[in-house]
Design a protein around this motif. Structure first.
Motif, PDB file in Angstrom:
ATOM      1  N   PHE A 152       0.711  -1.206  -0.131  1.00 23.06           N
ATOM      2  CA  PHE A 152      -0.012   0.071  -0.055  1.00 23.06           C
ATOM      3  C   PHE A 152       0.896   1.367  -0.042  1.00 23.06           C
ATOM      4  O   PHE A 152       0.637   2.168  -0.510  1.00 23.06           O
ATOM      5  N   GLU A 153       1.966   1.378   0.972  1.00 21.78           N
ATOM      6  CA  GLU A 153       2.688   2.422   0.872  1.00 21.78           C
ATOM      7  C   GLU A 153       3.597   2.744  -0.526  1.00 21.78           C
ATOM      8  O   GLU A 153       3.608   4.010  -0.807  1.00 21.78           O
ATOM      9  N   THR A 154       3.855   1.744  -1.161  1.00 23.23           N
ATOM     10  CA  THR A 154       4.486   1.947  -2.524  1.00 23.23           C
ATOM     11  C   THR A 154       3.169   2.554  -3.547  1.00 23.23           C
ATOM     12  O   THR A 154       3.730   3.316  -4.395  1.00 23.23           O
ATOM     13  N   ALA A 155       2.269   2.046  -3.171  1.00 20.95           N
ATOM     14  CA  ALA A 155       1.126   2.412  -4.131  1.00 20.95           C
ATOM     15  C   ALA A 155       0.457   3.930  -4.054  1.00 20.95           C
ATOM     16  O   ALA A 155       0.107   4.413  -5.141  1.00 20.95           O
ATOM     17  N   LEU A 156       0.584   4.390  -2.806  1.00 20.71           N
ATOM     18  CA  LEU A 156       0.057   5.741  -2.474  1.00 20.71           C
ATOM     19  C   LEU A 156       0.513   6.759  -3.467  1.00 20.71           C
ATOM     20  O   LEU A 156      -0.436   7.481  -3.965  1.00 20.71           O
ATOM     21  N   PRO A 157       1.764   7.059  -3.872  1.00 23.51           N
ATOM     22  CA  PRO A 157       2.090   7.870  -4.992  1.00 23.51           C
ATOM     23  C   PRO A 157       1.451   7.769  -6.316  1.00 23.51           C
ATOM     24  O   PRO A 157       1.486   8.717  -7.035  1.00 23.51           O
ATOM     25  N   LEU A 158       1.180   6.620  -6.481  1.00 23.70           N
ATOM     26  CA  LEU A 158       0.498   6.342  -7.824  1.00 23.70           C
ATOM     27  C   LEU A 158      -0.878   6.671  -8.076  1.00 23.70           C
ATOM     28  O   LEU A 158      -1.503   6.445  -9.090  1.00 23.70           O
ATOM     29  N   LEU A 159      -1.654   6.877  -6.757  1.00 21.44           N
ATOM     30  CA  LEU A 159      -3.219   7.294  -6.705  1.00 21.44           C
ATOM     31  C   LEU A 159      -3.279   8.417  -7.148  1.00 21.44           C
ATOM     32  O   LEU A 159      -2.288   9.459  -6.742  1.00 21.44           O
ATOM     33  N   SER A 160      -4.587   8.781  -7.662  1.00 13.62           N
ATOM     34  CA  SER A 160      -4.818  10.044  -7.789  1.00 13.62           C
ATOM     35  C   SER A 160      -5.026  10.992  -6.533  1.00 13.62           C
ATOM     36  O   SER A 160      -5.425  10.068  -5.458  1.00 13.62           O
ATOM     37  N   ASP A 161      -5.093  12.042  -6.174  1.00 16.18           N
ATOM     38  CA  ASP A 161      -5.577  12.494  -4.795  1.00 16.18           C
ATOM     39  C   ASP A 161      -6.992  12.312  -4.394  1.00 16.18           C
ATOM     40  O   ASP A 161      -7.034  11.886  -3.237  1.00 16.18           O
ATOM     41  N   GLN A 162      -7.649  12.083  -5.227  1.00 16.67           N
ATOM     42  CA  GLN A 162      -9.022  11.702  -4.988  1.00 16.67           C
ATOM     43  C   GLN A 162      -9.122  10.510  -4.557  1.00 16.67           C
ATOM     44  O   GLN A 162      -9.747  10.037  -3.423  1.00 16.67           O
ATOM     45  N   ARG A 163      -8.420   9.406  -5.480  1.00 20.02           N
ATOM     46  CA  ARG A 163      -8.349   7.896  -4.874  1.00 20.02           C
ATOM     47  C   ARG A 163      -7.587   7.665  -3.639  1.00 20.02           C
ATOM     48  O   ARG A 163      -8.176   6.828  -2.944  1.00 20.02           O
ATOM     49  N   ARG A 164      -6.432   8.416  -3.445  1.00 16.12           N
ATOM     50  CA  ARG A 164      -5.823   8.401  -2.211  1.00 16.12           C
ATOM     51  C   ARG A 164      -6.811   8.452  -1.111  1.00 16.12           C
ATOM     52  O   ARG A 164      -6.769   7.840  -0.046  1.00 16.12           O
ATOM     53  N   GLU A 165      -7.302   9.995  -0.986  1.00 19.08           N
ATOM     54  CA  GLU A 165      -8.274  10.156  -0.020  1.00 19.08           C
ATOM     55  C   GLU A 165      -9.465   9.213   0.165  1.00 19.08           C
ATOM     56  O   GLU A 165      -9.802   8.952   1.462  1.00 19.08           O
ATOM     57  N   GLN A 166     -10.073   8.552  -0.701  1.00 23.28           N
ATOM     58  CA  GLN A 166     -10.849   7.399  -0.909  1.00 23.28           C
ATOM     59  C   GLN A 166     -10.568   6.409  -0.056  1.00 23.28           C
ATOM     60  O   GLN A 166     -10.794   5.710   1.024  1.00 23.28           O
ATOM     61  N   ALA A 167      -9.169   5.749  -0.367  1.00 26.19           N
ATOM     62  CA  ALA A 167      -8.578   4.590   0.089  1.00 26.19           C
ATOM     63  C   ALA A 167      -8.158   4.771   1.653  1.00 26.19           C
ATOM     64  O   ALA A 167      -8.553   4.010   2.384  1.00 26.19           O
ATOM     65  N   LEU A 168      -7.602   6.008   1.905  1.00 25.89           N
ATOM     66  CA  LEU A 168      -7.488   6.421   3.236  1.00 25.89           C
ATOM     67  C   LEU A 168      -8.626   6.547   4.331  1.00 25.89           C
ATOM     68  O   LEU A 168      -8.402   6.507   5.518  1.00 25.89           O
ATOM     69  N   LYS A 169      -9.758   6.543   3.856  1.00 31.18           N
ATOM     70  CA  LYS A 169     -11.190   6.454   4.640  1.00 31.18           C
ATOM     71  C   LYS A 169     -11.406   5.202   5.284  1.00 31.18           C
ATOM     72  O   LYS A 169     -12.128   5.182   6.143  1.00 31.18           O
ATOM     73  N   PHE A 170     -10.730   4.228   4.506  1.00 31.15           N
ATOM     74  CA  PHE A 170     -10.968   2.700   5.145  1.00 31.15           C
ATOM     75  C   PHE A 170     -10.420   2.414   6.396  1.00 31.15           C
ATOM     76  O   PHE A 170      -9.208   3.190   6.521  1.00 31.15           O
ATOM     77  N   LYS A 171     -10.915   2.029   7.377  1.00 33.25           N
ATOM     78  CA  LYS A 171     -10.530   1.837   8.748  1.00 33.25           C
ATOM     79  C   LYS A 171      -9.480   0.739   8.976  1.00 33.25           C
ATOM     80  O   LYS A 171      -8.309   1.087   9.531  1.00 33.25           O
ATOM     81  N   HIS A 172      -9.634  -0.119   8.014  1.00 31.31           N
ATOM     82  CA  HIS A 172      -8.491  -1.253   8.209  1.00 31.31           C
ATOM     83  C   HIS A 172      -7.549  -1.353   7.099  1.00 31.31           C
ATOM     84  O   HIS A 172      -7.874  -1.030   5.913  1.00 31.31           O
ATOM     85  N   GLU A 173      -6.445  -1.818   7.150  1.00 33.70           N
ATOM     86  CA  GLU A 173      -5.487  -1.796   5.961  1.00 33.70           C
ATOM     87  C   GLU A 173      -5.977  -2.694   4.930  1.00 33.70           C
ATOM     88  O   GLU A 173      -5.849  -2.112   3.529  1.00 33.70           O
TER      89      GLU A 173
END
Length: 186
Positions: free
Chosen positions: A13-34
Protein backbone atom coordinates in the motif's frame (compact mmCIF):
# COMPACT_ATOMS: atom_id res chain seq x y z
CA UNK A 1 -10.82 -6.56 -20.60
CA UNK A 2 -10.69 -8.01 -17.12
CA UNK A 3 -7.91 -7.02 -14.73
CA UNK A 4 -7.65 -8.95 -11.48
CA UNK A 5 -5.30 -8.82 -8.50
CA UNK A 6 -5.81 -11.66 -6.04
CA UNK A 7 -2.50 -11.24 -4.24
CA UNK A 8 -3.71 -8.59 -1.83
CA UNK A 9 -1.47 -9.98 0.92
CA UNK A 10 1.53 -9.10 -1.26
CA UNK A 11 0.19 -5.68 -2.27
CA UNK A 12 2.36 -2.83 -0.90
CA UNK A 13 0.00 0.00 0.00
CA UNK A 14 2.78 2.47 0.86
CA UNK A 15 4.39 1.97 -2.57
CA UNK A 16 0.98 2.37 -4.23
CA UNK A 17 0.06 5.66 -2.51
CA UNK A 18 2.01 8.00 -4.84
CA UNK A 19 0.51 6.20 -7.85
CA UNK A 20 -3.04 7.12 -6.83
CA UNK A 21 -4.84 10.31 -7.76
CA UNK A 22 -5.44 12.65 -4.83
CA UNK A 23 -9.12 11.73 -5.09
CA UNK A 24 -8.48 7.98 -4.88
CA UNK A 25 -5.83 8.36 -2.16
CA UNK A 26 -8.36 10.22 -0.02
CA UNK A 27 -10.95 7.50 -0.66
CA UNK A 28 -8.51 4.69 0.17
CA UNK A 29 -7.39 6.35 3.40
CA UNK A 30 -11.01 6.54 4.60
CA UNK A 31 -11.01 2.78 5.08
CA UNK A 32 -10.52 1.94 8.75
CA UNK A 33 -8.55 -1.26 8.10
CA UNK A 34 -5.44 -1.80 6.02
CA UNK A 35 -7.15 -4.52 3.97
CA UNK A 36 -9.77 -2.07 2.70
CA UNK A 37 -7.11 0.49 1.86
CA UNK A 38 -5.13 -2.09 -0.08
CA UNK A 39 -8.08 -3.37 -2.11
CA UNK A 40 -9.32 0.16 -2.88
CA UNK A 41 -5.86 1.14 -4.15
CA UNK A 42 -5.38 -2.15 -6.00
CA UNK A 43 -8.66 -1.74 -7.92
CA UNK A 44 -7.68 1.79 -8.99
CA UNK A 45 -4.22 0.63 -10.12
CA UNK A 46 -5.85 -2.11 -12.19
CA UNK A 47 -7.88 0.61 -13.91
CA UNK A 48 -4.69 2.60 -14.54
CA UNK A 49 -3.03 -0.49 -16.01
CA UNK A 50 -5.99 -1.15 -18.29
CA UNK A 51 -6.22 2.46 -19.46
CA UNK A 52 -2.50 2.43 -20.28
CA UNK A 53 -2.65 -0.89 -22.16
CA UNK A 54 -5.93 -0.37 -23.99
CA UNK A 55 -5.98 3.39 -24.63
CA UNK A 56 -2.44 4.67 -24.05
CA UNK A 57 -3.75 6.86 -21.21
CA UNK A 58 -1.02 7.49 -18.66
CA UNK A 59 -2.54 10.25 -16.52
CA UNK A 60 -4.23 9.30 -13.27
CA UNK A 61 -7.96 9.01 -13.93
CA UNK A 62 -10.29 11.32 -12.02
CA UNK A 63 -13.80 10.10 -11.33
CA UNK A 64 -17.09 11.83 -11.73
CA UNK A 65 -20.21 10.17 -10.38
CA UNK A 66 -23.65 9.55 -11.82
CA UNK A 67 -26.94 10.13 -10.03
CA UNK A 68 -26.66 6.93 -7.95
CA UNK A 69 -22.89 7.01 -7.50
CA UNK A 70 -21.70 5.05 -10.55
CA UNK A 71 -18.23 6.34 -11.40
CA UNK A 72 -17.08 7.52 -14.81
CA UNK A 73 -13.74 8.87 -15.97
CA UNK A 74 -13.80 12.64 -16.36
CA UNK A 75 -12.89 13.56 -19.94
CA UNK A 76 -13.39 10.02 -21.27
CA UNK A 77 -17.15 9.39 -21.53
CA UNK A 78 -16.55 6.69 -24.17
CA UNK A 79 -14.58 4.46 -21.78
CA UNK A 80 -16.76 2.29 -19.58
CA UNK A 81 -15.38 0.54 -16.50
CA UNK A 82 -16.41 -0.90 -13.19
CA UNK A 83 -14.41 -1.73 -10.07
CA UNK A 84 -15.02 -4.06 -7.17
CA UNK A 85 -12.99 -5.50 -4.32
CA UNK A 86 -13.28 -7.90 -1.43
CA UNK A 87 -10.82 -9.17 1.19
CA UNK A 88 -9.03 -11.50 -1.23
CA UNK A 89 -9.03 -9.59 -4.51
CA UNK A 90 -9.64 -6.47 -6.55
CA UNK A 91 -11.10 -6.45 -10.05
CA UNK A 92 -11.52 -3.91 -12.83
CA UNK A 93 -13.39 -4.41 -16.09
CA UNK A 94 -12.94 -1.95 -18.96
CA UNK A 95 -15.22 -2.03 -21.98
CA UNK A 96 -16.54 -0.03 -24.91
CA UNK A 97 -20.06 -0.28 -23.48
CA UNK A 98 -21.53 -0.11 -19.96
CA UNK A 99 -20.37 -2.89 -17.66
CA UNK A 100 -21.00 -4.05 -14.11
CA UNK A 101 -18.79 -6.26 -11.95
CA UNK A 102 -18.96 -7.51 -8.40
CA UNK A 103 -16.51 -9.64 -6.47
CA UNK A 104 -17.28 -11.08 -3.05
CA UNK A 105 -15.53 -13.21 -0.46
CA UNK A 106 -17.19 -16.42 0.61
CA UNK A 107 -18.57 -15.99 4.08
CA UNK A 108 -20.94 -17.72 6.43
CA UNK A 109 -24.35 -18.44 4.92
CA UNK A 110 -27.18 -16.58 6.65
CA UNK A 111 -30.63 -17.89 5.88
CA UNK A 112 -32.33 -14.66 6.99
CA UNK A 113 -30.30 -12.59 4.51
CA UNK A 114 -30.96 -15.09 1.73
CA UNK A 115 -34.71 -14.99 2.40
CA UNK A 116 -34.64 -11.18 2.35
CA UNK A 117 -32.67 -10.86 -0.91
CA UNK A 118 -33.51 -13.93 -3.01
CA UNK A 119 -36.73 -14.91 -4.76
CA UNK A 120 -38.27 -18.36 -4.26
CA UNK A 121 -36.49 -19.97 -7.23
CA UNK A 122 -33.09 -18.57 -6.24
CA UNK A 123 -33.65 -19.59 -2.62
CA UNK A 124 -34.50 -23.15 -3.69
CA UNK A 125 -31.29 -23.36 -5.73
CA UNK A 126 -29.29 -22.06 -2.78
CA UNK A 127 -30.78 -24.33 -0.15
CA UNK A 128 -30.55 -27.43 -2.36
CA UNK A 129 -26.98 -26.81 -3.45
CA UNK A 130 -24.08 -28.79 -1.94
CA UNK A 131 -22.72 -25.52 -0.50
CA UNK A 132 -25.34 -22.83 0.16
CA UNK A 133 -22.71 -20.21 1.09
CA UNK A 134 -21.07 -20.43 -2.34
CA UNK A 135 -24.39 -20.49 -4.16
CA UNK A 136 -25.69 -17.47 -2.22
CA UNK A 137 -22.55 -15.45 -3.05
CA UNK A 138 -22.83 -16.47 -6.72
CA UNK A 139 -26.36 -15.06 -6.87
CA UNK A 140 -25.35 -12.01 -4.84
CA UNK A 141 -22.50 -11.10 -7.23
CA UNK A 142 -24.82 -11.53 -10.19
CA UNK A 143 -27.41 -9.19 -8.67
CA UNK A 144 -24.88 -6.59 -7.66
CA UNK A 145 -23.21 -6.67 -11.11
CA UNK A 146 -26.62 -5.99 -12.72
CA UNK A 147 -27.24 -3.08 -10.35
CA UNK A 148 -23.77 -1.67 -10.95
CA UNK A 149 -24.29 -1.94 -14.71
CA UNK A 150 -27.47 0.12 -14.47
CA UNK A 151 -25.95 2.49 -11.94
CA UNK A 152 -28.87 1.95 -9.57
CA UNK A 153 -26.91 0.53 -6.65
CA UNK A 154 -28.35 -1.70 -3.93
CA UNK A 155 -32.09 -1.30 -3.63
CA UNK A 156 -34.81 -2.44 -1.27
CA UNK A 157 -36.21 -5.17 -3.52
CA UNK A 158 -33.24 -7.37 -4.34
CA UNK A 159 -35.53 -10.30 -5.19
CA UNK A 160 -36.45 -8.94 -8.63
CA UNK A 161 -33.00 -7.89 -9.86
CA UNK A 162 -32.31 -10.95 -12.02
CA UNK A 163 -34.68 -11.63 -14.89
CA UNK A 164 -33.07 -14.84 -16.13
CA UNK A 165 -32.16 -13.28 -19.47
CA UNK A 166 -28.85 -11.75 -18.37
CA UNK A 167 -25.76 -12.70 -20.32
CA UNK A 168 -23.34 -12.91 -17.43
CA UNK A 169 -19.91 -14.35 -16.77
CA UNK A 170 -19.40 -15.77 -13.29
CA UNK A 171 -16.07 -17.09 -12.04
CA UNK A 172 -15.65 -19.11 -8.86
CA UNK A 173 -12.19 -19.26 -7.30
CA UNK A 174 -12.51 -21.85 -4.55
CA UNK A 175 -8.79 -21.81 -3.75
CA UNK A 176 -8.74 -18.06 -3.06
CA UNK A 177 -12.28 -17.97 -1.62
CA UNK A 178 -14.07 -15.50 -3.89
CA UNK A 179 -16.60 -15.29 -6.72
CA UNK A 180 -17.04 -12.56 -9.30
CA UNK A 181 -19.70 -11.82 -11.89
CA UNK A 182 -19.50 -9.52 -14.91
CA UNK A 183 -22.33 -8.27 -17.11
CA UNK A 184 -22.06 -6.08 -20.20
CA UNK A 185 -24.87 -4.00 -21.64
CA UNK A 186 -26.22 -5.29 -24.93
Amino acid sequence: MIYLNDDIAGFDFETALPLLSDQRREQALKFKHEQGRKTCAAAYLLLCEGLRKEYGITEKPIFGYGEHGKPFIVGHPDIHFNLSHCREAAICVIADRPVGVDIESIREYKDTLARYTMNDEELAQITHSPDPAWEFIRFWTMKEAVLKLSGDGIRNDMKTVLTGSENMETVVNEQQGYIYSIIYSM
